[in-house]
Every structure is written in structure tokens, then in C-alpha cells.
Design an enzyme around this catalytic site. Structure first.
Site, short mmCIF file in Angstrom:
data_model
loop_
_atom_site.label_atom_id
_atom_site.label_comp_id
_atom_site.label_asym_id
_atom_site.label_seq_id
_atom_site.Cartn_x
_atom_site.Cartn_y
_atom_site.Cartn_z
N CYS A 113 -2.96 -2.90 8.71
CA CYS A 113 -3.80 -1.52 7.56
C CYS A 113 -4.06 -0.15 8.26
O CYS A 113 -3.71 1.18 7.91
CB CYS A 113 -4.13 -2.45 6.51
SG CYS A 113 -3.37 -3.15 5.83
N LYS B 153 -2.39 3.21 10.00
CA LYS B 153 -1.59 3.82 9.42
C LYS B 153 -2.22 4.47 8.04
O LYS B 153 -0.97 5.32 7.55
CB LYS B 153 -0.07 2.66 8.96
CG LYS B 153 -0.40 1.92 7.72
CD LYS B 153 0.42 0.42 7.10
CE LYS B 153 0.35 -0.09 6.60
NZ LYS B 153 0.06 0.10 5.63
N LEU C 211 -6.94 -8.55 0.93
CA LEU C 211 -7.07 -8.97 1.31
C LEU C 211 -7.69 -8.83 2.49
O LEU C 211 -7.35 -8.15 2.79
CB LEU C 211 -5.84 -10.27 1.63
CG LEU C 211 -4.60 -9.54 2.11
CD1 LEU C 211 -4.42 -10.04 3.91
CD2 LEU C 211 -3.76 -10.71 1.74
N THR D 192 0.88 -1.12 0.06
CA THR D 192 0.44 -0.16 -0.02
C THR D 192 0.61 1.55 0.12
O THR D 192 2.04 1.23 1.68
CB THR D 192 -0.83 0.09 1.43
OG1 THR D 192 -1.60 -1.25 1.09
CG2 THR D 192 -1.65 1.38 1.70
N LYS E 234 -20.03 -2.28 13.44
CA LYS E 234 -20.29 -3.42 14.86
C LYS E 234 -19.60 -2.86 15.30
O LYS E 234 -17.92 -1.88 15.03
CB LYS E 234 -19.07 -5.29 14.21
CG LYS E 234 -19.42 -5.71 15.63
CD LYS E 234 -19.11 -6.96 15.15
CE LYS E 234 -19.38 -8.36 16.32
NZ LYS E 234 -18.85 -7.60 17.43
N ALA E 235 -20.33 -2.87 16.74
CA ALA E 235 -19.70 -1.16 17.41
C ALA E 235 -17.85 -2.24 18.43
O ALA E 235 -18.29 -3.29 19.20
CB ALA E 235 -20.71 -0.91 18.37
N PHE F 146 -19.07 -3.84 8.77
CA PHE F 146 -18.77 -2.85 9.57
C PHE F 146 -19.00 -1.73 10.25
O PHE F 146 -18.29 -0.26 10.21
CB PHE F 146 -17.66 -1.47 7.95
CG PHE F 146 -16.23 -2.89 8.42
CD1 PHE F 146 -15.14 -2.65 8.58
CD2 PHE F 146 -16.27 -3.63 6.96
CE1 PHE F 146 -13.81 -3.62 8.28
CE2 PHE F 146 -15.69 -4.71 6.69
CZ PHE F 146 -14.29 -4.65 7.61
#
Ligand SMILES: NC(=O)c1ccc[n+]([C@@H]2O[C@H](COP(=O)([O-])OP(=O)(O)OC[C@H]3O[C@@H](n4cnc5c(N)ncnc54)[C@H](O)[C@@H]3O)[C@@H](O)[C@H]2O)c1
Length: 439
Positions: free
Chosen positions: A259, A262, A152, A121, A250-251, A248
Site C-alpha cells: 500500500c 504505491k 485495515l 484504493t 520507528k526508524a 509510526f
């Protein structure tokens, strides 16, 4: 095709194994002799479901090789992948030193024209830099750099390699882009072809967006705690709207891992350098920082920790099904518990060795029962199946005082309380999840 790969970490190794699995000839290079020795023996240095079997099969069938010798990795290759780390550098910038070194080493070793595929990345402009670096370091051959960011998910990496949502290939030299597309033909995954800079940014934008969803639902969780609503009902009700989606939402105690932290920082820093302030991402990071403190704040509210309190830390990996502990929220919790003088036992089914690199003197166990035995407080950091499958009776039986602070909402609060556990989770104010749907 004949392929070389620089770096045998989570990305390089999975890429190498999966490309060999579809018939390519792959030579993986790493600077770590220890990793290469393990890999040559058919053992993966990282935990990833399904990886060891596929690794051994492709070594046996002689399509997959491991080496520390750069000539072996880079000579006579059609494509060379760069999959080295890009850790957080100064002021949140991506540290490109490993990428630059790999580019220089490739320049010194290639023996023919080659396409360099950057999987690491990297900020916008890096592929251009890689191409320039290889050319400047004496390569007499035609070199084109193509951006091919990796999406991934650790813990699902092999599955994702064969069933990913898309493969992104960005380049300004069409034949090089097509060469990479040809490599991926056996995977039957939609390919997005674009220019180099857009491909580089797609990776950061994707991770930043997912991180934003997490911080958003964590803010909603905090409002739930104040108002008495239940964040799981709110997330479910929101997520059923297809424009939003349930993933995404989910608290918990915030995102960690190698990843999201950063990459969100790198994107804000990249934007600032370009003269643009990415206000929303700054807020996402700030919310995440605050969220990491949530469990300890709750514990302090209940005066749960005194000097010598036996505290179990349940889960060290930043998420289940991986042994990766980079930037895991467990680090902050352990530091704070140590500061308060707690007597800590840290549990993880597979990540204890990795955590020993951060806290060498901690007491570790791979047994959940051993971790909670006699404990006066437990902190749940990772939603491992081994933890989620327990009943309240497990905790009341083994803990000296069944007081649990759950950062991943692993249990139903009503069931835990009626089972005799003092249970605190995120965004649920002690209420069970209540929601019914009818048509
Ligand atoms: N881990 C993930 O889930 C994930 C997902 C998508 C993208 N990425 C990105 O992929 C890149 C690699 O991530 P990772 O998690 O695999 O990193 P990692 O730290 O696990 O692996 C990097 C490997 O590169 C090796 N290396 C360093 N310099 C080298 C050189 N000159 N030649 C050969 N090998 C060298 C290191 O020894 C190490 O084994 C990063 O940019 C990361 O942001 C990671």
C-alpha cells in the site's frame, strides 16, 4: 443483507468473513480457481491471525460462500463490493484495469437495483467511472457507487475490522450511503459520511501522511547517526507530545508493502495530473528510496560481503504477522547480495512461499537457527517476534562471525556489543536507548 464481493485478497476476504460474522449473507468471487478451491475447503490463501477460524465458522453456518461464477456472486444482491487490486501502473498511476473489468462484469450479471461499494484504493473520480461503466454496459437497473475505503493493517486485519478508528462512506446519493451505513451498524465504529471524492482522497491522504511520518523519522535517524544522538530517545521524546503521537515514529530501512509505496506514488501522480506538484510527497518517496539502501551501505562500509560470504536474510515479509512480500525491502537487499556474490539463506516464519515467486532459486528456511548457522553476516529486515526474542548468545553461538546489520532496531545496541555481537542498527550510533521520566 445479501452481499457480493469481487476479489478475495487481503481486503475482500477479510471484509467478507467479518460481514458474515455479524450476520450478513456473503458470496465472495475470485478469478483464481485455486484460491476459491482453498477457501471452499476452509483454508485462507493468506496468513492473517484469527482468519481461518472465523472463515470456517461462517462457512459452517452457511453465511459465507465462495465462487468463480459471476452470476452466483452478483445476482440478487443488495450490495456488491469491489475489492480487486489497484497496483502501481505507468508513471506511478493506479492501474484501474481490474476495477474496470469488475465493473463491466457486474453490469453484465446484476438482476436488480444495486449499490456498488468500492473498497479498493482508487483515485478521485473512480467511483463516478464505476457507476458510468456499469450503466454504459447495459444495466437496466438503478446503480449507485459508494466509496468505502479500507484501513485495515495486515497482521491485525480482523481486529481492525471490529475495532477500527472510523468507517468512511462517501457518496452523492444519500439512500445508497445510508444503506452502507446500515450494513456496518453491528460494528459500533464511528462512521464518517462524506461526498464520494473526499472519501476517495481520505484513503490516499491517510496513507501518505503515515508514510511521511516514517520518512521523517528516518531522516532524523540519519542525523542521529552523524551527531551521536539516539533516534529511539528522540522519537519517544517527540511522541509524548500528544499532537505528534508515538506511532509510526520507528526508524528503520523504510516502508514497503502493498500500500504505502504505491499509494504515495499514486497520490503524487494524481496531483500532477490535476496540475499540482505535491513536493513533500516526492521528498517522502526519495527519502524512502535512499533508506532502502542503508543496510547495504553499512555492510559495504565494513566490507562485510565478499564472493561466497554466507549471509542470512532474516525476515522477508514487509512487516511482521503477514506473509505479504509485495514491495518488501528484503527484495532490494537480496538483489544486492546476489550481485556481490553472497551465499544467501533467507528466513521467514511464514512468507518463504510468497518470496519464492520473486526469487525461485534462493535457499529458504523457516528455522531461524538454520538460517544463522555458520553465517558470517546477518541482515534483519522484518521485526518478527521470533527474531526479537533472541539473545546475543544465540547469534554468537550459531554464527561463524556474529556481524549483524539490523534494519528494524530489534535489539539494544549496548547489550549486543557487550554480548560479543558486531551490531549495526539504524540511528543509534552504537548507543543504548537512554531516557528517564519523572513527574
Ligand atoms: N492489503 C492491504 O493491506 C490493503 C489495505 C487497504 C486497502 N487496500 C486496497 O484494497 C485493494 C485490494 O488489495 P488486496 O491487498 O486485497 O489485493 P489482492 O491482490 O490481495 O487481491 C485482489 C484479488 O482480486 C482478484 N480479482 C482480480 N480481478 C477480479 C475480478 N474481475 N473479479 C473477481 N476477483 C478479481 C484477484 O484474483 C485477487 O485475489 C487494493 O486497491 C489495495 O490498495 C489493501
Amino acid at each position: 443483507m445479501n452481499i457480493g464481493i469481487a476479489g478475495t485478497g487481503y481486503v475482500g476476504l477479510v471484509t467478507g468473513v467479518c460481514l458474515a460474522e455479524v450476520g450478513h449473507h456473503v458470496t465472495c468471487l475470485d478469478v483464481s480457481q485455486e484460491k476459491i478451491d482453498m477457501l471452499k475447503g476452509g483454508h485462507s490463501p493468506i496468513f492473517e491471525p484469527g482468519l481461518d477460524d472465523m472463515l470456517q465458522k461462517n462457512i459452517r453456518e452457511e453465511r459465507l460462500h465462495f465462487t468463480t461464477d459471476r452470476s452466483e456472486a452478483y445476482e440478487n444482491k443488495e450490495l456488491i463490493f469491489i475489492a480487486v487490486g489497484t497496483p502501481e501502473g505507468e508513471n506511478g498511476k493506479a492501474d484501474l484495469s481490474y476495477v474496470k473489468t469488475a465493473a463491466r462484469e457486474i453490469a453484465a450479471s446484476i438482476t436488480n437495483d444495486v449499490v456498488i461499494v468500492t473498497k479498493s484504493t482508487v483515485p478521485v473520480g473512480t467511483n463516478e467511472m464505476v457507476e458510468d461503466t456499469v450503466k454504459a454496459h447495459g444495466s437496466a437497473y438503478q446503480v449507485h457507487a459508494v466509496s468505502n475505503p479500507e484501513f485495515l493493517r495486515e497482521g491485525n486485519a480482523i481486529h481492525d475490522a471490529f475495532h477500527g478508528d472510523r468507517i468512511v462512506i462517501g457518496g452523492n446519493h444519500q439512500p445508497a450511503v445510508e444503506k452502507v451505513a446500515e450494513l456496518y451498524a453491528p460494528f459500533d465504529i464511528p462512521i464518517v459520511r462524506t461526498d464520494t471524492k473526499s472519501a476517495e482522497l481520505i484513503k490516499y491522504a491517510s496513507n501518505a501522511f503515515l508514510a511521511t511520518k516514517i520518512s521523517f523519522i528516518n531522516e532524523i535517524a540519519n542525523i542521529c547517526e552523524i551527531t551521536g544522538a539516539n533516534v529511539e530517545a528522540v522519537a519517544q521524546g517527540m511522541g509524548l507530545d500528544k499532537r505528534i503521537g508515538t506511532q509510526f515514529l520507528k526508524a528503520g530501512i523504510g516502508f514497503g508493502g502493498s500500500c504505502f509505496p504505491k499509494d504515495t506514488k499514486a497520490l503524487t501522480s494524481m496531483s500532477a495530473e490535476a496540475g499540482y506538484e505535491f513536493r513533500m510527497l516526492n521528498a517522502v518517496l526519495e527519502v524512502n528510496e535512499l533508506q532502502h539502501n542503508k543496510l547495504m551501505e553499512k555492510a559495504n562500509e565494513y566490507s562485510a560481503i565478499e564472493k561466497g560470504t554466507k549471509a542470512a536474510v532474516l525476515g522477508l515479509a514487509f512487516k511482521p504477522n503477514t506473509d505479504d512480500t509485495r514491495d518488501t525491502p528484503a527484495i532490494r537487499i537480496i538483489e544486492e547480495l546476489q550481485r556481490q556474490g553472497a551465499d544467501i539463506v533467507a528466513y521467514d516464519p511464514i512468507a518463504t512461499d510468497k518470496m519464492k515467486e520473486v526469487f525461485p532459486d534462493l535457499t529458504y528456511t523457516n528455522s531461524l537457527e538454520e538460517a544463522v548457522n555458520g553465517a558470517e553476516t546477518a541482515f534483519i529486515i522484518t521485526d518478527w517476534a521470533q527474531i526479537k526474542e533472541q539473545t546475543p548468545a544465540f547469534f554468537t553461538k550459531h554464527m561463524k562471525r556474529p556481524l549483524i546489520f539490523d534494519g528494524r532496531n530489534c535489539f539494544d545496541p549496548g547489550e549486543m556489543v557487550s554480548g560479543g555481537v558486531h551490531y549495526h542498527s539504524i540511528g543509534r550510533s552504537g548507543n543504548s536507548f537512554r531516557m528517564t521520566m519523572s513527574t
